[in-house]
Design an enzyme around this catalytic site. Structure first.
Site, PDB file in Angstrom:
ATOM      1  N   GLU A  95       0.817  -1.212   0.000  1.00 18.75           N
ATOM      2  CA  GLU A  95       0.000   0.000   0.000  1.00 18.75           C
ATOM      3  C   GLU A  95       0.850   1.260   0.000  1.00 18.75           C
ATOM      4  O   GLU A  95       1.909   1.299   0.611  1.00 18.75           O
ATOM      5  CB  GLU A  95      -0.851   0.027   1.265  1.00 18.75           C
ATOM      6  N   CYS A 116       2.959   8.418   1.705  1.00 19.54           N
ATOM      7  CA  CYS A 116       3.354   7.428   2.706  1.00 19.54           C
ATOM      8  C   CYS A 116       3.744   6.164   1.942  1.00 19.54           C
ATOM      9  O   CYS A 116       2.968   5.651   1.138  1.00 19.54           O
ATOM     10  CB  CYS A 116       2.150   7.176   3.609  1.00 19.54           C
ATOM     11  N   CYS A 142       4.896  -7.518   7.233  1.00 20.77           N
ATOM     12  CA  CYS A 142       5.786  -7.039   8.299  1.00 20.77           C
ATOM     13  C   CYS A 142       6.007  -8.151   9.303  1.00 20.77           C
ATOM     14  O   CYS A 142       5.103  -8.932   9.593  1.00 20.77           O
ATOM     15  CB  CYS A 142       5.172  -5.831   9.000  1.00 20.77           C
ATOM     16  N   CYS A 184       3.062  -6.169  15.568  1.00 20.53           N
ATOM     17  CA  CYS A 184       2.335  -5.284  16.490  1.00 20.53           C
ATOM     18  C   CYS A 184       0.868  -5.715  16.572  1.00 20.53           C
ATOM     19  O   CYS A 184       0.225  -5.945  15.545  1.00 20.53           O
ATOM     20  CB  CYS A 184       2.457  -3.831  16.044  1.00 20.53           C
ATOM     21  N   CYS A 222      -2.009  -3.747  14.603  1.00 17.59           N
ATOM     22  CA  CYS A 222      -1.744  -3.357  13.220  1.00 17.59           C
ATOM     23  C   CYS A 222      -2.281  -4.377  12.209  1.00 17.59           C
ATOM     24  O   CYS A 222      -2.081  -5.586  12.368  1.00 17.59           O
ATOM     25  CB  CYS A 222      -0.239  -3.185  13.042  1.00 17.59           C
ATOM     26  N   CYS A 231      -2.395   1.607   8.239  1.00 23.06           N
ATOM     27  CA  CYS A 231      -1.414   0.632   7.793  1.00 23.06           C
ATOM     28  C   CYS A 231      -2.002  -0.768   7.534  1.00 23.06           C
ATOM     29  O   CYS A 231      -2.515  -1.406   8.439  1.00 23.06           O
ATOM     30  CB  CYS A 231      -0.369   0.556   8.897  1.00 23.06           C
TER      31      CYS A 231
END
Ligand code: SAH
Length: 359
Positions: free
Chosen positions: A94, A107, A114, A118, A121, A336
């Site tokens: 993205e 961004c 990832c 987290c 997220c 995100c």
């Protein structure tokens, strides 16, 4: 089996010039190609009309420009545009474009997925696939510049991935944005979960960029519940690395603090945060980010508006300049990892939840 064609985006003018010389062409062609790619956002060698067709043919045999494709695009009523970019191997990331009156900010993602994990997220829920190359990172910006015909002036590395887990490509991409695309390094921000050794390494790169630290909690115990890597790098070590960064680069830092309702948004936590930062002797503003709803295992929810205000006031009274991130692009899932989740139908986020805004 044919080797995949090498991408030109990601190479410096000097490297492109070497390629051109290797193809028995004049050196100045290198600069022309770099100009087509980085200033005119060309996506094929055919478009490069000032090159002899013999050179275009030779380039086509061994190389490709390497601009990512737009797999999906959403436009929000406030003008925010969210892109799902697709690379030649089919993976997607993205990127977001935020037009303001006086500037255009984007961004960018640094990884496909990832590994930081987290708990709040959306990207983390899909796991980690692979790193992006420097050219793939820069390619997102070039594609958005081409699509919107707007000059992009500011860049934040706050998309998918942890930039400091993909250190070399991240640093190379920052240099490319400065030297090839012509964006001021002072307008680039890298956001990290707090990879202490990499923060120190970055300080020594001599890049006047801004570092943003995702703090999200005033103590290690709560932080580790939100950010698994907090078990490895404790606040003391991270803030010491940030101090090293501030001293060596003479740049201020930004501290990002995600506010999750009932988890980390109490006024005692605001005071503890102010105290932690005071003890660290670090300059830098706090940027509050109200949780953008993601369906998490923990059932995290948004903070109430009055609590965000009170949290902000408490920090300000304690002497810390505090801003609140503008909420933009809500209805297009601009947090995100949310767009990819929706488009890939891994998990459907109910749109009414996204539209309902408590902050
Ligand atoms: N890995 C880096 C950069 C990517 S995340 C980092 O952690 O800083 C960019 C920012 O978006 C981080 O501050 C992250 O905590 C925040 N973020 C992630 N999920 C979010 C959500 N659901 N709502 C609001 N902010 C979120």
């Amino acid at each position: 089996m044919n080797e995949p064609l090498q991408s030109i985006i990601g190479k410096t003018t000097e490297e492109i010039t070497k390629i051109v010389l290797g193809l028995d062409e004049a050196a100045f062609r290198g600069k022309q190609i770099a100009d087509w790619i980085y200033n005119k956002s060309a996506e094929s060698f055919e478009e490069m009309k000032n090159l002899p067709s013999s050179l275009r043919t030779k380039l086509n045999e061994q190389y490709r420009v390497g601009l990512p494709e737009v797999a999906h695009r959403d436009v929000s009523s406030d003008g925010t545009m969210k892109y799902l970019m697709r690379y030649s191997d089919g993976v997607t990331v993205e990127s977001v474009l935020l037009p303001y009156k006086d500037r255009v900010s984007v961004c960018l993602s640094t990884q496909v997925g990832c590994a930081a994990g987290c708990t709040f997220c959306a990207t983390a829920q899909g796991g980690f696939t692979r790193n992006l190359s420097a050219g793939e990172i820069v390619g997102q910006l070039l594609r958005m510049q081409k699509e919107t015909e707007r000059r992009i002036s500011h860049v934040v590395y706050m998309g998918m991935g942890e930039p400091l887990f993909n250190y070399d490509a991240t640093v190379d991409s920052l240099r490319l944005l400065g030297s090839e695309v012509g964006i001021s390094l002072r307008n680039l921000t890298v956001s990290t979960v707090g990879v202490a050794p990499a923060i120190k390494k970055l300080a020594d790169e001599n890049l006047p960029i801004t570092l943003a630290l995702s703090l999200h909690a005033p103590d290690d115990a709560l932080r580790a519940e939100l950010i698994p890597t907090a078990k490895k790098w404790k606040l003391e070590e991270i803030l010491e690395a940030c101090y090293y960064y501030a001293i060596h680069t003479r740049r201020n830092l930004t501290f990002e603090y995600l506010l999750i309702g009932g988890v980390n948004d109490s006024l005692l936590q605001a005071l503890a945060l102010a105290e932690l930062l005071k003890k660290s002797k670090l300059p830098g503003n706090v940027n509050l980010i109200p949780f953008n709803y993601v369906d998490t295992k923990r059932g995290f929810r948004k903070p109430v508006k009055s609590q965000v205000e009170a949290f902000k006031e408490t920090l300000q009274k304690a002497g810390r300049i505090t801003t609140q991130r503008m909420i933009r692009g809500h209805e297009i899932s601009a947090a995100c990892g949310q767009l990819r989740q929706r488009v890939d139908s891994v998990k459907i986020i109910p749109l009414e939840t996204l539209a309902e805004s408590t902050v």
